[in-house]
Design a protein around this motif. Sequence first.
Motif, PDB file in Angstrom:
ATOM      1  N   GLY A 124      19.814  24.089  42.976  1.00 55.58           N
ATOM      2  CA  GLY A 124      19.746  24.905  41.650  1.00 55.58           C
ATOM      3  C   GLY A 124      21.004  24.912  41.099  1.00 55.58           C
ATOM      4  N   GLY A 125      21.770  24.132  42.208  1.00 52.48           N
ATOM      5  CA  GLY A 125      23.824  23.698  40.880  1.00 52.48           C
ATOM      6  C   GLY A 125      24.507  24.892  41.318  1.00 52.48           C
ATOM      7  N   ILE A 126      24.959  24.913  41.268  1.00 55.50           N
ATOM      8  CA  ILE A 126      26.575  26.008  41.347  1.00 55.50           C
ATOM      9  C   ILE A 126      26.037  27.400  41.165  1.00 55.50           C
ATOM     10  CG2 ILE A 126      28.914  26.742  40.016  1.00 55.50           C
ATOM     11  CD1 ILE A 126      29.654  23.807  39.468  1.00 55.50           C
ATOM     12  N   THR A 127      25.104  27.613  40.427  1.00 51.17           N
ATOM     13  CA  THR A 127      24.376  29.076  39.632  1.00 51.17           C
ATOM     14  C   THR A 127      23.831  29.685  41.174  1.00 51.17           C
ATOM     15  OG1 THR A 127      24.240  28.634  37.147  1.00 51.17           O
ATOM     16  CG2 THR A 127      23.698  30.468  38.591  1.00 51.17           C
ATOM     17  N   GLU A 128      23.058  29.211  41.857  1.00 47.51           N
ATOM     18  CA  GLU A 128      22.071  29.205  42.535  1.00 47.51           C
ATOM     19  C   GLU A 128      22.744  29.367  44.032  1.00 47.51           C
ATOM     20  OE1 GLU A 128      18.305  31.007  44.204  1.00 47.51           O
ATOM     21  OE2 GLU A 128      19.354  31.424  42.342  1.00 47.51           O
ATOM     22  N   THR A 129      23.498  28.207  43.607  1.00 47.17           N
ATOM     23  CA  THR A 129      24.545  27.594  45.458  1.00 47.17           C
ATOM     24  C   THR A 129      25.082  29.017  45.757  1.00 47.17           C
ATOM     25  OG1 THR A 129      24.349  25.720  45.611  1.00 47.17           O
ATOM     26  CG2 THR A 129      25.144  26.567  46.809  1.00 47.17           C
ATOM     27  N   LYS A 130      26.334  29.401  44.580  1.00 54.37           N
ATOM     28  CA  LYS A 130      26.965  30.325  45.003  1.00 54.37           C
ATOM     29  C   LYS A 130      26.248  32.169  44.994  1.00 54.37           C
ATOM     30  CE  LYS A 130      30.747  32.567  45.081  1.00 54.37           C
ATOM     31  NZ  LYS A 130      30.589  34.240  44.890  1.00 54.37           N
ATOM     32  N   LYS A 131      25.152  31.939  44.875  1.00 52.75           N
ATOM     33  CA  LYS A 131      24.550  33.410  44.438  1.00 52.75           C
ATOM     34  C   LYS A 131      23.877  33.063  46.053  1.00 52.75           C
ATOM     35  CE  LYS A 131      22.790  34.630  40.068  1.00 52.75           C
ATOM     36  NZ  LYS A 131      21.731  34.113  39.375  1.00 52.75           N
ATOM     37  N   ARG A 166      17.154  21.485  53.244  1.00 49.34           N
ATOM     38  CA  ARG A 166      15.619  20.971  52.574  1.00 49.34           C
ATOM     39  C   ARG A 166      14.877  22.469  52.197  1.00 49.34           C
ATOM     40  NH1 ARG A 166      12.100  16.851  56.319  1.00 49.34           N
ATOM     41  NH2 ARG A 166      14.112  18.107  57.761  1.00 49.34           N
ATOM     42  N   LEU A 167      15.843  23.931  51.549  1.00 53.21           N
ATOM     43  CA  LEU A 167      16.071  24.837  51.355  1.00 53.21           C
ATOM     44  C   LEU A 167      16.427  24.954  49.916  1.00 53.21           C
ATOM     45  CD1 LEU A 167      16.212  27.379  53.995  1.00 53.21           C
ATOM     46  CD2 LEU A 167      14.430  26.182  53.472  1.00 53.21           C
ATOM     47  N   TYR A 168      16.438  25.530  48.321  1.00 50.03           N
ATOM     48  CA  TYR A 168      16.301  24.833  47.252  1.00 50.03           C
ATOM     49  C   TYR A 168      16.637  26.809  46.737  1.00 50.03           C
ATOM     50  CZ  TYR A 168      13.891  21.180  49.581  1.00 50.03           C
ATOM     51  OH  TYR A 168      13.774  20.556  49.829  1.00 50.03           O
ATOM     52  N   THR A 169      16.552  27.582  46.816  1.00 51.85           N
ATOM     53  CA  THR A 169      16.391  28.789  46.667  1.00 51.85           C
ATOM     54  C   THR A 169      17.499  30.320  47.272  1.00 51.85           C
ATOM     55  OG1 THR A 169      14.256  30.244  46.751  1.00 51.85           O
ATOM     56  CG2 THR A 169      14.844  28.748  44.646  1.00 51.85           C
ATOM     57  N   ARG A 170      17.942  31.010  46.843  1.00 48.18           N
ATOM     58  CA  ARG A 170      18.279  31.928  48.005  1.00 48.18           C
ATOM     59  C   ARG A 170      16.920  32.981  48.474  1.00 48.18           C
ATOM     60  NH1 ARG A 170      18.619  35.473  42.550  1.00 48.18           N
ATOM     61  NH2 ARG A 170      18.731  33.136  41.000  1.00 48.18           N
ATOM     62  N   TRP A 171      15.834  32.542  47.419  1.00 46.80           N
ATOM     63  CA  TRP A 171      14.250  33.255  48.319  1.00 46.80           C
ATOM     64  C   TRP A 171      13.628  32.054  49.368  1.00 46.80           C
ATOM     65  CZ3 TRP A 171      14.901  32.444  42.927  1.00 46.80           C
ATOM     66  CH2 TRP A 171      15.783  33.999  42.288  1.00 46.80           C
ATOM     67  N   ASP A 172      14.207  31.411  49.583  1.00 49.92           N
ATOM     68  CA  ASP A 172      14.450  30.514  51.029  1.00 49.92           C
ATOM     69  C   ASP A 172      14.363  30.454  52.354  1.00 49.92           C
ATOM     70  OD1 ASP A 172      11.855  28.335  49.316  1.00 49.92           O
ATOM     71  OD2 ASP A 172      13.459  27.298  48.968  1.00 49.92           O
ATOM     72  N   PHE A 173      15.838  31.435  51.758  1.00 49.71           N
ATOM     73  CA  PHE A 173      16.951  30.759  52.565  1.00 49.71           C
ATOM     74  C   PHE A 173      16.818  32.738  52.780  1.00 49.71           C
ATOM     75  CE2 PHE A 173      19.403  27.536  50.954  1.00 49.71           C
ATOM     76  CZ  PHE A 173      19.758  26.998  52.413  1.00 49.71           C
TER      77      PHE A 173
END
Length: 390
Positions: free
Chosen positions: A275-282, A248-255
């Motif tokens: 955010g898909g592959i792009t954000e999950t890889k980040k 239930r977190l959605y961006t690298r900034w949430d993590f």
Amino acid sequence: MRVTDYELFAVPPRWQFLKLETSDGRVGWGEVYTKWHFAGDSEPATRSAVDQLMHQYVLGEDPSRIEYCWQAMYRSSFYRGGPVHMSAIAGIDEALWDLKGKEADMPVYDLLGGAARDRIRLYHHVRAHGDDVSDPAAAAATEAREHVEAGYDAVKLVPTGGLEPVDTPATVERAREIVGAVREAVGPDVDVALDFHGRASKAMARRLATALEEFEPMFIEEPVTPEQDREFARVAEATTAPIAAGERLYTRWDFRPLLEADAVDIVQPDISSAGGITETKKIADAAETYDVSIAPHCPIGPLALAASLHVDAAAPNALIQEQVIVDDADALAYVDNGEIFEPTDGSLELPDGPGLGVDIDEDRVRERAGTDLGFDRSPGHRADGSVGER
């Protein structure tokens, strides 16, 4: 080459498949995590979000400029982030990566730097609660043993039902009985992960973590709700069990707060929510700098699972992958090459086809499209009638 058209299909059980088309006749597929889809006549909120993002930022664009499209979809929204916005971005992003891989005739993970491993370990869910289960501990143990006999060396279960803010010793003991029975059934060579599902208060999370530690869980997932991010560190200090969170977190900034507080050992972004592959890889790359593993959340369909596998393949810190479809023939009916989801000894080989490597049966998708995705999600009630986590 430009993105010229799109279709979003609502299919059973509660999935949304996105098809992108380009000016040279290529097709890319992604999966949008359906959000805000309760019973009633209204459409899921993610459909409206996809429509707006596609018309404003993607149609007419060069699909190979994935980062540009992602940044446009994310930063052009003043009220950004959250489950609906990021799920819509995710489905579009996955379809763009599928197109890029097909154009290059390469799997997506090769475009992400190449495979860091040969196969990806899976875990299987074990049901530990239900009104039709008279002996939850025995039922969970039996099911876990069956999955191990089928080749899995990791299972996950939710050890409690709904909880009071400060619950009874009997509640803790029931959780111990269930987890203890599963551990005894599968032995020490099998990992047993526990999902608190955010049901516990910080007080109960610490009590449960301490009580269940002797069974050496692979990890404890969502010991508290994600908005209680400061409490994760306190729970982590109370146990030697690894702590996991992130569906239930959605961006690298949430993590970022959890990583900087050394509050988690495993992050669990959902590729179709985050955010898909792009954000999950980040997110995976950010986690690696803190010696944190990634175990992507994925309780939905074949496109989301395939996209997750490509990040798992390319991320050195990938630990294990959630899935709910590899034993479900109905779920795989949307795929012409379902053999890519057939596990061997509890692991999947890397998909080697171009793009996501999934051959969607579009006729089947269209046949089942138009499904009402609504469902009745009633609140969870505590003993005194107040609303609690469920």
